[in-house]
Motif scaffolding. Structure first.
Motif, PDB file in Angstrom:
ATOM      1  N   ALA A   1       0.832  -1.206   0.000  1.00  0.00           N
ATOM      2  CA  ALA A   1       0.000   0.000   0.000  1.00  0.00           C
ATOM      3  C   ALA A   1       0.865   1.255   0.000  1.00  0.00           C
ATOM      4  N   ARG A   2       1.978   1.194   0.706  1.00  0.00           N
ATOM      5  CA  ARG A   2       2.838   2.377   0.785  1.00  0.00           C
ATOM      6  C   ARG A   2       3.655   2.589  -0.483  1.00  0.00           C
TER       7      ARG A   2
ATOM      8  N   THR B   1       2.321   1.910  -3.399  1.00  0.00           N
ATOM      9  CA  THR B   1       1.301   2.516  -4.260  1.00  0.00           C
ATOM     10  C   THR B   1       1.169   4.005  -3.975  1.00  0.00           C
ATOM     11  N   LYS B   2       1.194   4.361  -2.698  1.00  0.00           N
ATOM     12  CA  LYS B   2       1.130   5.766  -2.300  1.00  0.00           C
ATOM     13  C   LYS B   2       2.337   6.528  -2.852  1.00  0.00           C
ATOM     14  N   THR B   3       3.489   5.907  -2.805  1.00  0.00           N
ATOM     15  CA  THR B   3       4.701   6.540  -3.325  1.00  0.00           C
ATOM     16  C   THR B   3       4.583   6.789  -4.830  1.00  0.00           C
TER      17      THR B   3
ATOM     18  N   ASP C   1       1.845   7.250  -6.484  1.00  0.00           N
ATOM     19  CA  ASP C   1       0.890   8.349  -6.680  1.00  0.00           C
ATOM     20  C   ASP C   1       1.552   9.702  -6.435  1.00  0.00           C
ATOM     21  N   LEU C   2       2.349   9.786  -5.392  1.00  0.00           N
ATOM     22  CA  LEU C   2       3.036  11.041  -5.074  1.00  0.00           C
ATOM     23  C   LEU C   2       4.060  11.392  -6.143  1.00  0.00           C
TER      24      LEU C   2
ATOM     25  N   LYS D   1       6.072  16.523  -0.309  1.00  0.00           N
ATOM     26  CA  LYS D   1       5.203  15.427   0.135  1.00  0.00           C
ATOM     27  C   LYS D   1       5.822  14.077  -0.209  1.00  0.00           C
TER      28      LYS D   1
ATOM     29  N   PHE E   1       7.317  11.502   2.623  1.00  0.00           N
ATOM     30  CA  PHE E   1       6.682  10.190   2.737  1.00  0.00           C
ATOM     31  C   PHE E   1       7.707   9.074   2.568  1.00  0.00           C
TER      32      PHE E   1
END
Length: 232
Positions: A34-35, A37-39, A41-42, A179, A183
């Protein structure tokens, strides 16, 4: 983007690619997926913001070039008129002052071109319009020349203007970079630390990829090929 941003985002991209190739290891820690995936996106948000900044600067550059070409059209027309007049009047001084070829003008730096254009405009203004009319030069042509010269002179200073135009875009890009940076440093790297025990081999690979952003801080004697060797 800045050099630091380029180096850091490059290391993040390499890290993401390494993780994709080691999906089984990533799956050992469910939250890691999940993290990552977040990376992604950022990183995508940052790339999109950078693209907007680059497009704004591209627009500034294209407008500046169009202005230069428009001025050159007026200059070449004015020079042809003066050369014709000099031929008929036998004015050697006028002929010498109009001795600029198309190729020579095209090769001039911006401020040199503006200087020649200003001198040419002064010469045209100093000749009675009635003397220029037989050669096709009318009052409207002088107005066109003046307008194109004014526009080009204004756009010569557009590096500074461009910075102001894209200021909001740069601030947005930098905010998205922060951001991403925070992150990765505070969340993703911390999550990856679990692999010291879960999968030491994967952890070593992760650390190698992440340390690439530090390569940019080294002196230039570090060859690009050496960095590539680390990635491989």
């Amino acid at each position: 983007m800045t050099r630091r941003q380029k180096i850091f985002t490059g290391s993040v991209l390499v890290t993401l690619e390494m993780c994709e190739k080691n999906a089984a290891a990533v799956a050992l820690v469910p939250v890691m997926s999940a993290r990552l995936t977040k990376t992604k996106d950022l990183l995508r948000d940052f790339d999109d913001a950078e693209l907007l900044v680059m497009n704004k600067m591209k627009g500034v550059t294209e407008s500046k070039e169009q202005s230069r070409l428009a001025l050159m059209v007026e200059m070449e027309f004015g020079l042809d008129v003066l050369r014709s007049l000099a031929f008929d009047t036998g004015d050697a001084v006028l002929k010498a002052g109009a001795d600029y070829g198309e190729t020579e003008l095209a090769r001039m730096q911006g401020f040199d071109l503006m200087e020649v254009a200003s001198m040419l405009k002064t010469r045209l203004e100093g000749i009675a319009l009635g003397s220029l009319l037989p050669y096709g030069f009318e009052a409207g042509d002088l107005s066109d020349f003046t307008d194109k010269l004014t526009d080009f002179e204004k756009k010569l200073y557009w590096p500074e203007t461009g910075i102001k135009l894209r200021k909001a875009g740069v601030e947005d890009r930098n905010g998205k970079y922060k951001k991403l940076h925070d992150f990765v440093k505070e969340v993703l790297d911390t999550t990856a630390g679990v692999y010291r025990k879960k999968d030491p081999h994967f952890y070593v690979g992760y650390k190698i990829c992440r340390k690439l952003h530090k390569q940019g801080g080294r002196k230039k004697k570090t060859a690009a090929g050496e960095v590539g060797a680390v990635v491989g």
